[in-house]
Design an enzyme around this catalytic site. Structure first.
Site, PDB file in Angstrom:
ATOM      1  N   VAL A  58      27.888  54.351 -50.442  1.00 45.06           N
ATOM      2  CA  VAL A  58      29.201  53.971 -49.882  1.00 45.06           C
ATOM      3  C   VAL A  58      29.153  54.200 -48.279  1.00 45.06           C
ATOM      4  O   VAL A  58      28.874  55.347 -47.905  1.00 45.06           O
ATOM      5  CB  VAL A  58      30.609  54.639 -50.493  1.00 45.06           C
ATOM      6  N   ILE A  84      26.039  58.762 -49.324  1.00 42.59           N
ATOM      7  CA  ILE A  84      26.832  58.196 -48.309  1.00 42.59           C
ATOM      8  C   ILE A  84      25.843  57.505 -47.427  1.00 42.59           C
ATOM      9  O   ILE A  84      24.725  57.820 -46.887  1.00 42.59           O
ATOM     10  CB  ILE A  84      27.167  59.605 -47.386  1.00 42.59           C
ATOM     11  N   LYS A  85      26.176  56.066 -47.061  1.00 42.65           N
ATOM     12  CA  LYS A  85      25.633  55.224 -46.443  1.00 42.65           C
ATOM     13  C   LYS A  85      25.760  55.226 -44.816  1.00 42.65           C
ATOM     14  O   LYS A  85      27.102  55.034 -44.570  1.00 42.65           O
ATOM     15  CB  LYS A  85      25.594  53.720 -46.793  1.00 42.65           C
ATOM     16  N   ILE A  86      24.655  55.298 -44.002  1.00 47.31           N
ATOM     17  CA  ILE A  86      24.836  55.569 -42.546  1.00 47.31           C
ATOM     18  C   ILE A  86      24.113  54.686 -41.688  1.00 47.31           C
ATOM     19  O   ILE A  86      22.705  54.653 -42.042  1.00 47.31           O
ATOM     20  CB  ILE A  86      24.650  57.236 -42.410  1.00 47.31           C
TER      21      ILE A  86
END
Ligand code: E4P
Length: 216
Positions: A58, A84-86
């Site tokens: 996400v 966690i997509k950054i």
């Protein structure tokens, strides 16, 4: 090489997951924006995660480290196993380092070169997402960037998992597997195209026709 589905469409994801070969799902704000605007994003993400049962990335939308970390904590409060997509920006790398030090999985996105992937890995990224289609779109051979990345990973023994992203064709999928990517995240349409073969369909039709002539 594992296969993820690159989508935020629940029907597509549920069908892909029902076939038994999908290990995860990656979403991004553009994919989420294609869905019904009245959809509650948290509910959708939770349904997506339930459907696949494996990796769910996400993406955060803040562009400062503090904001990204706040969003990450919010997403983790929805489901603690979230990845966690950054985005690959300086503030993002600082967020990746913070999350990595806390044992939280991260997926660094918007990578277009092996050097970017190497830097993301050194910031502690669990996954590095190298984009294929968008490179090809601007006339740069994405396979070279992916092969360079895989070669560096072999030479250096890096722990981060390489995700081949921005997959547009079955040929991309084939190339990613040959190059040695750990994962390819593939749009539903390309998954279906990759499964299709006229000889499979014709063969089944003939078997069924002949099966009708015999008693089992
Ligand atoms: C996945 O992590 C990426 O966000 C996605 O593959 C990008 O694909 P696109 O270039 O087709 O938008």
């Amino acid at each position: 090489m594992q296969i993820y589905v690159d989508s935020a469409n629940l029907k597509e994801i549920q069908h892909a997951a029902s076939m038994g070969f999908i290990s995860g799902v990656t979403t991004n704000p553009s994919l989420l924006a294609k869905e019904d605007p009245s959809t509650n994003i948290k509910d959708l993400i939770l349904k997506i995660h339930e459907s696949v049962g494996g990796h769910t990335s996400v993406e955060v939308i803040s562009t400062d480290t503090e904001g990204m970390l706040r969003e990450a904590d919010e997403i983790l409060s929805w489901f603690p196993e979230a990845t966690i997509k950054i985005p690959f920006i300086p503030a993002g790398l600082a967020a990746v380092r913070n999350l990595s030090d806390r044992g939280i999985p991260t997926n660094v996105t918007l990578l277009f070169t092996a050097n970017q992937a190497l830097i993301a890995a050194n910031a502690g990224a669990t996954y590095v997402s190298l984009f294929m289609g968008r490179l090809d779109d601007i006339g740069t051979d994405s396979l070279i960037a992916l092969q360079d990345t895989c070669e560096i990973w072999d030479a250096q023994g890096l722990d981060s998992q390489i995700i081949a992203a921005s997959i547009r064709t079955p040929i991309h999928l084939l190339e990613c597997a040959k190059a040695g990517a750990h994962i390819a995240t593939v749009p539903y349409k390309v998954l279906m195209q990759s499964m299709k073969h006229p000889l499979t369909d014709a063969g089944l039709e003939a078997f069924l026709k002949d099966a009708a002539k015999i008693s089992m």
